[in-house]
Design an enzyme around this catalytic site. Sequence first.
Site, mmCIF file in Angstrom:
data_model
loop_
_atom_site.group_PDB
_atom_site.id
_atom_site.type_symbol
_atom_site.label_atom_id
_atom_site.label_comp_id
_atom_site.label_asym_id
_atom_site.label_seq_id
_atom_site.Cartn_x
_atom_site.Cartn_y
_atom_site.Cartn_z
ATOM 1 N N SER A 109 32.995 0.760 -6.578
ATOM 2 C CA SER A 109 33.491 1.965 -7.247
ATOM 3 C C SER A 109 35.008 2.006 -7.374
ATOM 4 C CB SER A 109 33.007 3.213 -6.506
ATOM 5 O OG SER A 109 33.562 3.285 -5.204
ATOM 6 N N SER A 113 37.832 3.061 -10.488
ATOM 7 C CA SER A 113 38.914 4.030 -10.269
ATOM 8 C C SER A 113 40.257 3.453 -10.691
ATOM 9 C CB SER A 113 38.964 4.444 -8.793
ATOM 10 O OG SER A 113 37.748 5.047 -8.387
ATOM 11 N N ALA A 136 27.365 4.149 -7.108
ATOM 12 C CA ALA A 136 27.398 5.472 -7.732
ATOM 13 C C ALA A 136 28.807 5.814 -8.192
ATOM 14 C CB ALA A 136 26.886 6.529 -6.744
ATOM 15 N N GLU A 141 32.888 7.571 -11.842
ATOM 16 C CA GLU A 141 34.331 7.574 -12.085
ATOM 17 C C GLU A 141 34.665 7.195 -13.532
ATOM 18 O OE1 GLU A 141 36.829 8.565 -10.143
ATOM 19 O OE2 GLU A 141 35.486 9.086 -8.487
ATOM 20 N N HIS A 292 25.075 -8.104 -2.877
ATOM 21 C CA HIS A 292 23.749 -8.495 -2.414
ATOM 22 C C HIS A 292 22.693 -8.279 -3.483
ATOM 23 C CE1 HIS A 292 19.910 -8.274 -0.193
ATOM 24 N NE2 HIS A 292 20.458 -9.226 0.539
ATOM 25 N N SER A 319 29.036 -10.340 7.928
ATOM 26 C CA SER A 319 28.707 -9.438 6.818
ATOM 27 C C SER A 319 28.418 -10.219 5.548
ATOM 28 C CB SER A 319 29.870 -8.473 6.560
ATOM 29 O OG SER A 319 30.996 -9.172 6.063
ATOM 30 N N ALA A 328 25.211 -18.145 0.560
ATOM 31 C CA ALA A 328 24.231 -17.800 -0.473
ATOM 32 C C ALA A 328 23.400 -19.021 -0.871
ATOM 33 C CB ALA A 328 24.936 -17.220 -1.694
ATOM 34 N N SER A 330 22.432 -21.291 1.153
ATOM 35 C CA SER A 330 21.427 -21.456 2.212
ATOM 36 C C SER A 330 20.219 -20.540 2.001
ATOM 37 C CB SER A 330 22.045 -21.199 3.588
ATOM 38 O OG SER A 330 22.207 -19.809 3.846
ATOM 39 N N LYS A 333 20.234 -18.274 -3.153
ATOM 40 C CA LYS A 333 20.789 -17.313 -4.109
ATOM 41 C C LYS A 333 21.762 -17.977 -5.082
ATOM 42 C CE LYS A 333 20.283 -13.608 -0.716
ATOM 43 N NZ LYS A 333 20.983 -12.646 0.183
#
Length: 397
Positions: A109, A113, A136, A141, A292, A319, A328, A330, A333
């Site tokens: 987001s 902005s 969202a 925005e 993700h 994270s 990714a 592994s 993805k």
Amino acid sequence: MSMEKAPTAALQAVFQPSQSLEGSTVVKGFDFNSILTTPGHKVDFEALLSSFKCSGYQATNVGKAIDEINRMLSWRLSDEPVAADESDELRSPDARAAQRCKIFLGYTSNMISSGLRETFRFLAEHKMVQCIVTTAGGVEEDFIKCLAPTYVGDFALDGRQLRQRGINRIGNLLVPNDNYCKFEDWLMPILDQMLLEQNTLGTRWTPSKLIRRLGKEINHPDSVYYWCFKNDIDVYCPALTDGSLGDMIYFHAYRSPGLVIDLVADIVSVNSQAVFAKKTGVIVLGGGLVKHHIMNANLMRNGADFAVYINTGQEFDGSDSGARPDEAVSWGKIRIDANPVKVYSEASVVFPLIVAETFAKQLAATLSQPSQANVAPVDAGCSKQCSDAADRRLTSV
């Protein structure tokens, strides 16, 4: 201890023989003396950006990201051999040459902005990406900026004083609280109409359908989602309620209860976007949910073919936001034969530069060809195939 001769061990340690690096890229930055010989003595910014790849550090990663995105843009199905199970409609050379890589764009987001909103609008206006995932705030925005401006402030402004003045801070950006009141006044009648259409016409609302409707209603050329509506670009927001939009939906539920927004239909749709694409590329600015969601959709096809991450996250905390592209890989993805790039940088600094050397340059080249000036970009995917597949799955649910 004799000082007449240096110790052999020290000599061997300091003068360790080198293996040849012949053929490797030589580090060399931009030569600003070039302004002495260029017309008007101006900096050649195209040459400056081209020099990044040989400059080292994150400049080199920016150069690699430019190359990776240009590979997304230049790929055509005609680059690949015809598969044995290929559909008849995609066997002709012309049809294969028209089939492009489907590009997923994700951003958080705070990007909307900032002034990056205008970059995203450019991409949507010229249909240069085919699928967007955001939060969202990344939706609301955009519309709020059509109703009232966001201002440049300072990271160090006192939060208590801002609260007393009714000013909200996003980093070094300032948003008057009145902007959200204007947003509520604009949004509530639309939610009323959506509820009416749900109850009278059986309309099945999803986050992406809601965003498309808002893009239609705003009817403003500065809006990213106005152009997504105009150009039939799907925008997914799996956390639609996590922001001012959610606040308004919450208050609307008390005033006029009953509006239903279906997440299941959208997960079928976004996954189908990836599954039925011949080639996919992902560009993710920031991390968290948007990263993700895009990468997980590409898991359904055993990985994206091209990938660029731009964020400041580190992977030491485990994270997903900070995870490097290799993580990714592994998970399936990103494909194991891909050449993904991560740029460790704040996106507002580097993404406009990257767009200048990729999407904008491609559009400029197209417009310079008279016969192509009024030709709309070819749809990079399988919108009808994806839509039909999604409809079949929803029917069976």
